[in-house]
Design a protein around this motif. Structure first.
Motif, PDB file in Angstrom:
ATOM      1  N   ASP A   1     -15.156  30.237 -47.490  1.00 42.24           N
ATOM      2  CA  ASP A   1     -15.301  30.790 -45.705  1.00 42.24           C
ATOM      3  C   ASP A   1     -14.451  29.815 -45.059  1.00 42.24           C
ATOM      4  O   ASP A   1     -14.747  29.641 -43.959  1.00 42.24           O
ATOM      5  CB  ASP A   1     -16.704  30.564 -45.454  1.00 42.24           C
ATOM      6  CG  ASP A   1     -17.433  29.485 -45.712  1.00 42.24           C
ATOM      7  OD1 ASP A   1     -16.561  28.330 -46.117  1.00 42.24           O
ATOM      8  OD2 ASP A   1     -18.538  29.212 -45.181  1.00 42.24           O
ATOM      9  N   ASP A   2     -13.463  29.043 -45.660  1.00 48.42           N
ATOM     10  CA  ASP A   2     -12.272  28.266 -44.904  1.00 48.42           C
ATOM     11  C   ASP A   2     -11.579  29.237 -44.118  1.00 48.42           C
ATOM     12  O   ASP A   2     -10.808  30.037 -44.649  1.00 48.42           O
ATOM     13  CB  ASP A   2     -11.626  27.573 -45.975  1.00 48.42           C
ATOM     14  CG  ASP A   2     -10.830  26.386 -45.373  1.00 48.42           C
ATOM     15  OD1 ASP A   2     -10.572  26.384 -44.135  1.00 48.42           O
ATOM     16  OD2 ASP A   2     -10.041  25.914 -46.161  1.00 48.42           O
ATOM     17  N   PRO A   3     -11.608  28.936 -42.718  1.00 45.41           N
ATOM     18  CA  PRO A   3     -10.486  29.934 -42.077  1.00 45.41           C
ATOM     19  C   PRO A   3      -9.377  29.647 -42.210  1.00 45.41           C
ATOM     20  O   PRO A   3      -8.513  30.570 -42.274  1.00 45.41           O
ATOM     21  CB  PRO A   3     -11.130  29.375 -40.565  1.00 45.41           C
ATOM     22  CG  PRO A   3     -12.280  28.573 -40.566  1.00 45.41           C
ATOM     23  CD  PRO A   3     -12.532  28.176 -42.072  1.00 45.41           C
ATOM     24  N   ALA A   4      -8.707  28.209 -42.459  1.00 46.81           N
ATOM     25  CA  ALA A   4      -7.524  28.252 -43.057  1.00 46.81           C
ATOM     26  C   ALA A   4      -7.016  28.990 -44.113  1.00 46.81           C
ATOM     27  O   ALA A   4      -5.778  29.589 -44.351  1.00 46.81           O
ATOM     28  CB  ALA A   4      -7.266  26.642 -43.036  1.00 46.81           C
ATOM     29  N   ALA A   5      -8.068  28.992 -45.187  1.00 50.17           N
ATOM     30  CA  ALA A   5      -7.588  29.575 -46.304  1.00 50.17           C
ATOM     31  C   ALA A   5      -7.325  31.162 -46.169  1.00 50.17           C
ATOM     32  O   ALA A   5      -6.384  31.800 -46.661  1.00 50.17           O
ATOM     33  CB  ALA A   5      -8.641  29.481 -47.190  1.00 50.17           C
ATOM     34  N   GLY A   6      -8.196  31.558 -45.094  1.00 49.08           N
ATOM     35  CA  GLY A   6      -7.923  33.019 -44.623  1.00 49.08           C
ATOM     36  C   GLY A   6      -6.786  33.381 -43.901  1.00 49.08           C
ATOM     37  O   GLY A   6      -5.724  34.427 -44.296  1.00 49.08           O
ATOM     38  N   GLN A   7      -6.050  32.371 -43.192  1.00 46.61           N
ATOM     39  CA  GLN A   7      -4.939  32.417 -42.677  1.00 46.61           C
ATOM     40  C   GLN A   7      -3.790  32.429 -43.581  1.00 46.61           C
ATOM     41  O   GLN A   7      -2.700  33.078 -43.778  1.00 46.61           O
ATOM     42  CB  GLN A   7      -4.640  31.178 -41.669  1.00 46.61           C
ATOM     43  CG  GLN A   7      -5.338  31.510 -40.514  1.00 46.61           C
ATOM     44  CD  GLN A   7      -4.918  30.440 -39.394  1.00 46.61           C
ATOM     45  OE1 GLN A   7      -5.629  29.116 -39.622  1.00 46.61           O
ATOM     46  NE2 GLN A   7      -4.167  30.732 -38.324  1.00 46.61           N
ATOM     47  N   TRP A   8      -3.902  31.624 -44.773  1.00 42.22           N
ATOM     48  CA  TRP A   8      -2.946  31.306 -45.859  1.00 42.22           C
ATOM     49  C   TRP A   8      -2.725  32.706 -46.630  1.00 42.22           C
ATOM     50  O   TRP A   8      -1.794  32.939 -46.749  1.00 42.22           O
ATOM     51  CB  TRP A   8      -3.502  30.375 -46.877  1.00 42.22           C
ATOM     52  CG  TRP A   8      -2.915  29.005 -46.640  1.00 42.22           C
ATOM     53  CD1 TRP A   8      -3.620  27.719 -46.102  1.00 42.22           C
ATOM     54  CD2 TRP A   8      -1.610  28.436 -46.507  1.00 42.22           C
ATOM     55  NE1 TRP A   8      -2.806  26.732 -46.303  1.00 42.22           N
ATOM     56  CE2 TRP A   8      -1.419  27.164 -46.129  1.00 42.22           C
ATOM     57  CE3 TRP A   8      -0.198  29.127 -46.631  1.00 42.22           C
ATOM     58  CZ2 TRP A   8      -0.183  26.500 -45.981  1.00 42.22           C
ATOM     59  CZ3 TRP A   8       0.924  28.569 -46.416  1.00 42.22           C
ATOM     60  CH2 TRP A   8       0.911  27.291 -46.326  1.00 42.22           C
ATOM     61  N   GLN A   9      -4.015  33.249 -46.732  1.00 38.07           N
ATOM     62  CA  GLN A   9      -4.031  34.506 -47.563  1.00 38.07           C
ATOM     63  C   GLN A   9      -3.200  35.721 -46.755  1.00 38.07           C
ATOM     64  O   GLN A   9      -2.491  36.319 -47.254  1.00 38.07           O
ATOM     65  CB  GLN A   9      -5.227  35.117 -47.770  1.00 38.07           C
ATOM     66  CG  GLN A   9      -6.048  34.263 -48.814  1.00 38.07           C
ATOM     67  CD  GLN A   9      -5.484  34.166 -50.228  1.00 38.07           C
ATOM     68  OE1 GLN A   9      -4.572  35.415 -50.673  1.00 38.07           O
ATOM     69  NE2 GLN A   9      -5.414  33.223 -51.006  1.00 38.07           N
TER      70      GLN A   9
END
Length: 181
Positions: free
Chosen positions: A66-74
């Motif tokens: 649930d890391d928001p930065a990870a979602g942005q990276w994806q």
């Protein structure tokens, strides 16, 4: 009267010639030029990568954190958004070659052009809008792929899919030159 006609005709010819020259000019571009503003802004706003290998990686295909930065990276890594103003434009761009097809003499005839060495071989590949499918290369020996090149030709927003990666842009090569500053 004849003198005015001659001057007018000369001006029309000069203007027509100038328009033909500007239409055929090759524009040197950088990789970030291919990214729409929202993708580039998201990339520039990303926090620094943390190398905590005890946690699941956002680069894993099955990542469900649930890391928001990870979602942005994806989102950035999967973006196939293009800049339509580059469609059917003569460009010159530097990059590295990832061979896809060869002729009988082992010359590379089509390839992905990527912004850094090893892209598409290592995981993850660049986003599709940072990969260009190039066709029409001539005299490009397979052992030359370890060096960067300037590729010039007509860029289109035609996507291309391959087992290695997806490209959001395609380019019909006019010339392939060793990279120089």
């Amino acid at each position: 009267m004849l003198n005015k006609l001659s001057v007018t005709l000369s001006m029309v010819l000069v203007a027509s010639f100038s328009m033909m020259l500007s239409a055929s000019e090759v524009k040197t571009i950088e990789w970030t030029d291919l990214m729409p503003e929202e993708d580039l802004a998201a990339l520039q706003a990303m926090p620094e990568v943390q190398h905590d290998y005890s946690q699941p990686s956002p680069f894993d295909d099955n990542y469900n954190g649930d890391d928001p930065a990870a979602g942005q990276w994806q989102q950035i890594l999967q973006s196939a958004k293009v800049k339509e103003e580059f469609n059917n434009t003569k460009v010159r761009i530097p990059g590295f070659i990832v061979p896809l097809e060869f002729d009988d003499e082992q010359n590379v005839t089509s390839f992905f052009l990527v912004p850094y060495f090893g892209a598409c071989i290592h995981v993850p590949p660049p986003p599709p809008n940072q990969i260009i499918f190039v066709s029409g290369a001539k005299n490009l020996k397979a052992d030359m792929i370890y060096s960067p090149f300037w590729i010039s030709g007509t860029l289109t927003t035609q996507p291309m899919s391959h087992d290695l990666a997806n490209a959001a842009y395609s380019l019909k090569a006019d010339s392939v030159e060793e990279y120089t500053y």
